[in-house]
Design a protein around this motif. Structure first.
Motif, PDB file in Angstrom:
ATOM      1  N   LYS A 251      15.113  84.625  -4.783  1.00  0.00           N
ATOM      2  CA  LYS A 251      14.316  83.824  -4.037  1.00  0.00           C
ATOM      3  C   LYS A 251      12.317  84.290  -4.554  1.00  0.00           C
ATOM      4  O   LYS A 251      11.405  84.086  -4.876  1.00  0.00           O
ATOM      5  CB  LYS A 251      14.401  84.131  -3.041  1.00  0.00           C
ATOM      6  CG  LYS A 251      15.029  82.981  -2.506  1.00  0.00           C
ATOM      7  CD  LYS A 251      15.303  83.472  -0.600  1.00  0.00           C
ATOM      8  CE  LYS A 251      14.004  83.711   0.029  1.00  0.00           C
ATOM      9  NZ  LYS A 251      14.349  83.554   1.486  1.00  0.00           N
TER      10      LYS A 251
ATOM     11  N   ARG B 298      12.506  83.073  -8.076  1.00  0.00           N
ATOM     12  CA  ARG B 298      12.141  81.465  -7.800  1.00  0.00           C
ATOM     13  C   ARG B 298      12.599  80.863  -9.063  1.00  0.00           C
ATOM     14  O   ARG B 298      13.186  80.345 -10.017  1.00  0.00           O
ATOM     15  CB  ARG B 298      10.860  80.948  -8.013  1.00  0.00           C
ATOM     16  CG  ARG B 298       9.822  81.898  -6.901  1.00  0.00           C
ATOM     17  CD  ARG B 298      10.149  81.798  -5.480  1.00  0.00           C
ATOM     18  NE  ARG B 298       9.003  81.494  -4.827  1.00  0.00           N
ATOM     19  CZ  ARG B 298       8.290  82.125  -4.298  1.00  0.00           C
ATOM     20  NH1 ARG B 298       9.295  83.447  -4.228  1.00  0.00           N
ATOM     21  NH2 ARG B 298       7.827  81.892  -3.650  1.00  0.00           N
TER      22      ARG B 298
ATOM     23  N   LEU C 283      11.220  76.859  -3.099  1.00  0.00           N
ATOM     24  CA  LEU C 283      11.668  77.398  -2.101  1.00  0.00           C
ATOM     25  C   LEU C 283      10.901  77.048  -0.641  1.00  0.00           C
ATOM     26  O   LEU C 283       9.921  76.117  -1.226  1.00  0.00           O
ATOM     27  CB  LEU C 283      11.596  79.709  -1.843  1.00  0.00           C
ATOM     28  CG  LEU C 283      11.878  79.292  -3.057  1.00  0.00           C
ATOM     29  CD1 LEU C 283      12.240  80.838  -2.762  1.00  0.00           C
ATOM     30  CD2 LEU C 283      13.587  79.289  -2.966  1.00  0.00           C
TER      31      LEU C 283
ATOM     32  N   PRO D 120       8.373  81.952   2.216  1.00  0.00           N
ATOM     33  CA  PRO D 120       9.865  82.150   1.551  1.00  0.00           C
ATOM     34  C   PRO D 120      10.114  83.309   1.661  1.00  0.00           C
ATOM     35  O   PRO D 120      11.009  83.661   1.277  1.00  0.00           O
ATOM     36  CB  PRO D 120       9.085  82.021  -0.069  1.00  0.00           C
ATOM     37  CG  PRO D 120       7.862  82.079  -0.820  1.00  0.00           C
ATOM     38  CD  PRO D 120       7.091  81.556   1.243  1.00  0.00           C
TER      39      PRO D 120
ATOM     40  N   LYS E 163      11.589  79.228   6.460  1.00  0.00           N
ATOM     41  CA  LYS E 163      11.836  80.073   5.648  1.00  0.00           C
ATOM     42  C   LYS E 163      13.754  79.332   4.507  1.00  0.00           C
ATOM     43  O   LYS E 163      14.249  78.582   5.735  1.00  0.00           O
ATOM     44  CB  LYS E 163      12.694  81.126   6.075  1.00  0.00           C
ATOM     45  CG  LYS E 163      11.174  82.269   6.872  1.00  0.00           C
ATOM     46  CD  LYS E 163      11.200  83.181   7.185  1.00  0.00           C
ATOM     47  CE  LYS E 163      10.640  83.996   8.160  1.00  0.00           C
ATOM     48  NZ  LYS E 163       9.783  84.480   7.398  1.00  0.00           N
ATOM     49  N   THR E 164      13.757  79.873   3.493  1.00  0.00           N
ATOM     50  CA  THR E 164      15.358  79.550   3.198  1.00  0.00           C
ATOM     51  C   THR E 164      15.546  80.574   3.155  1.00  0.00           C
ATOM     52  O   THR E 164      15.496  81.747   3.329  1.00  0.00           O
ATOM     53  CB  THR E 164      14.054  79.545   1.259  1.00  0.00           C
ATOM     54  OG1 THR E 164      14.140  78.851   0.353  1.00  0.00           O
ATOM     55  CG2 THR E 164      15.450  79.048   0.836  1.00  0.00           C
TER      56      THR E 164
ATOM     57  N   GLU F  67      19.341  83.278   3.385  1.00  0.00           N
ATOM     58  CA  GLU F  67      19.468  84.425   2.542  1.00  0.00           C
ATOM     59  C   GLU F  67      21.054  84.868   2.704  1.00  0.00           C
ATOM     60  O   GLU F  67      21.101  84.513   4.527  1.00  0.00           O
ATOM     61  CB  GLU F  67      18.643  85.599   2.621  1.00  0.00           C
ATOM     62  CG  GLU F  67      17.359  85.411   1.756  1.00  0.00           C
ATOM     63  CD  GLU F  67      16.360  86.524   2.008  1.00  0.00           C
ATOM     64  OE1 GLU F  67      16.635  87.876   3.180  1.00  0.00           O
ATOM     65  OE2 GLU F  67      15.354  85.873   2.056  1.00  0.00           O
TER      66      GLU F  67
ATOM     67  N   ASP G  27       6.412  76.370  -3.343  1.00  0.00           N
ATOM     68  CA  ASP G  27       7.037  76.777  -2.014  1.00  0.00           C
ATOM     69  C   ASP G  27       6.544  75.204  -0.991  1.00  0.00           C
ATOM     70  O   ASP G  27       6.251  76.226  -0.140  1.00  0.00           O
ATOM     71  CB  ASP G  27       7.101  77.915  -1.746  1.00  0.00           C
ATOM     72  CG  ASP G  27       7.672  79.088  -2.985  1.00  0.00           C
ATOM     73  OD1 ASP G  27       8.760  78.841  -3.541  1.00  0.00           O
ATOM     74  OD2 ASP G  27       6.926  79.929  -3.248  1.00  0.00           O
TER      75      ASP G  27
ATOM     76  N   ILE H 240      15.689  74.452  -1.408  1.00  0.00           N
ATOM     77  CA  ILE H 240      16.031  74.916  -2.733  1.00  0.00           C
ATOM     78  C   ILE H 240      15.354  73.668  -3.495  1.00  0.00           C
ATOM     79  O   ILE H 240      16.282  72.043  -3.399  1.00  0.00           O
ATOM     80  CB  ILE H 240      16.561  75.710  -3.096  1.00  0.00           C
ATOM     81  CG1 ILE H 240      17.387  77.373  -2.402  1.00  0.00           C
ATOM     82  CG2 ILE H 240      16.348  76.084  -4.679  1.00  0.00           C
ATOM     83  CD1 ILE H 240      18.760  76.942  -2.522  1.00  0.00           C
TER      84      ILE H 240
ATOM     85  N   ILE I  32      22.212  83.422  -1.821  1.00  0.00           N
ATOM     86  CA  ILE I  32      20.837  82.975  -2.130  1.00  0.00           C
ATOM     87  C   ILE I  32      20.565  84.957  -1.773  1.00  0.00           C
ATOM     88  O   ILE I  32      20.504  85.264  -0.669  1.00  0.00           O
ATOM     89  CB  ILE I  32      19.995  82.499  -1.034  1.00  0.00           C
ATOM     90  CG1 ILE I  32      20.710  80.539  -1.078  1.00  0.00           C
ATOM     91  CG2 ILE I  32      18.887  81.835  -1.120  1.00  0.00           C
ATOM     92  CD1 ILE I  32      20.609  79.680  -0.406  1.00  0.00           C
TER      93      ILE I  32
ATOM     94  N   LYS J 104      17.318  87.358  -1.735  1.00  0.00           N
ATOM     95  CA  LYS J 104      15.452  87.994  -1.429  1.00  0.00           C
ATOM     96  C   LYS J 104      14.674  88.078  -3.168  1.00  0.00           C
ATOM     97  O   LYS J 104      15.265  88.082  -4.086  1.00  0.00           O
ATOM     98  CB  LYS J 104      15.354  89.138  -1.234  1.00  0.00           C
ATOM     99  CG  LYS J 104      15.749  89.220  -0.156  1.00  0.00           C
ATOM    100  CD  LYS J 104      15.350  90.557   0.226  1.00  0.00           C
ATOM    101  CE  LYS J 104      16.266  91.381   2.002  1.00  0.00           C
ATOM    102  NZ  LYS J 104      15.888  92.618   2.222  1.00  0.00           N
TER     103      LYS J 104
END
Length: 164
Positions: free
Chosen positions: A37, A40, A58, A62, A73-74, A76, A134, A140, A162, A164
């Motif tokens: 992330k 990217r 994202l 993000p 948020k994506t 993790e 983003d 994604i 996934i 950070k």
């Protein structure tokens, strides 16, 4: 009648010229996906060998792990590709198995829903130009051409990491 036949022939000829969004892939199996992330970037891997790398967009917020529905948020962590949508509003999409048990438990402890419907997808059909980075709600995103390649290469059950 002759006019109808001409229209049908023209339609067949035009459809033969339009490229399909469904591509074929005959290379090494994609055994895992890695998303970084902070950079990217996304890599499709065969073992530890990178087959291809993509720049990604994202969620609109993000930083940090997805915790609740609507946080932008994506996620993790470790998930799996668990479904595909050939008729996505985002060209093509493959689903990520968020939320897992821990995600659901954490959201429940906060009295919230963890959300869901997290995908790797192309650009939105309604917008031809996406200049904003983003922009997703937690997904994604790659270009449509890249998504066609990913859709062909990645099978359901593939792990996705996934970070950070």
């Amino acid at each position: 009648m002759r006019f109808v036949a001409l229209l049908m022939a023209a339609g067949i000829a035009l459809s033969a010229c339009s490229p399909s969004k469904f591509k074929k892939y005959n290379g090494p199996q994609v055994t895992q996906i890695l998303v970084d992330k902070s950079d990217r970037k996304m890599w499709l891997l065969h073992g530890t060998q990178a087959l291809v790398q993509f720049d990604v967009d994202l969620g609109f917020a993000p930083d940090g792990h997805k915790e609740v529905e609507g946080d932008g948020k994506t996620p993790e962590g470790v998930y799996f590709i668990d479904r595909r949508n050939p008729n996505s509003a985002f060209h093509l999409s493959i689903g990520i198995s968020y939320p897992n048990e821990q995600d659901r438990a954490k959201a429940a402890a906060m009295g919230e829903s963890p959300g869901g419907d997290i995908f790797i997808h192309g650009g939105p059909v309604l917008f031809k130009d996406r200049n904003k980075a983003d922009w997703t709600a937690g997904c994604i995103s790659v270009t449509n051409k890249e998504m066609e390649r990913i859709y062909a290469m990645v099978k359901d059950g593939t792990p996705i990491y996934i970070r950070k």
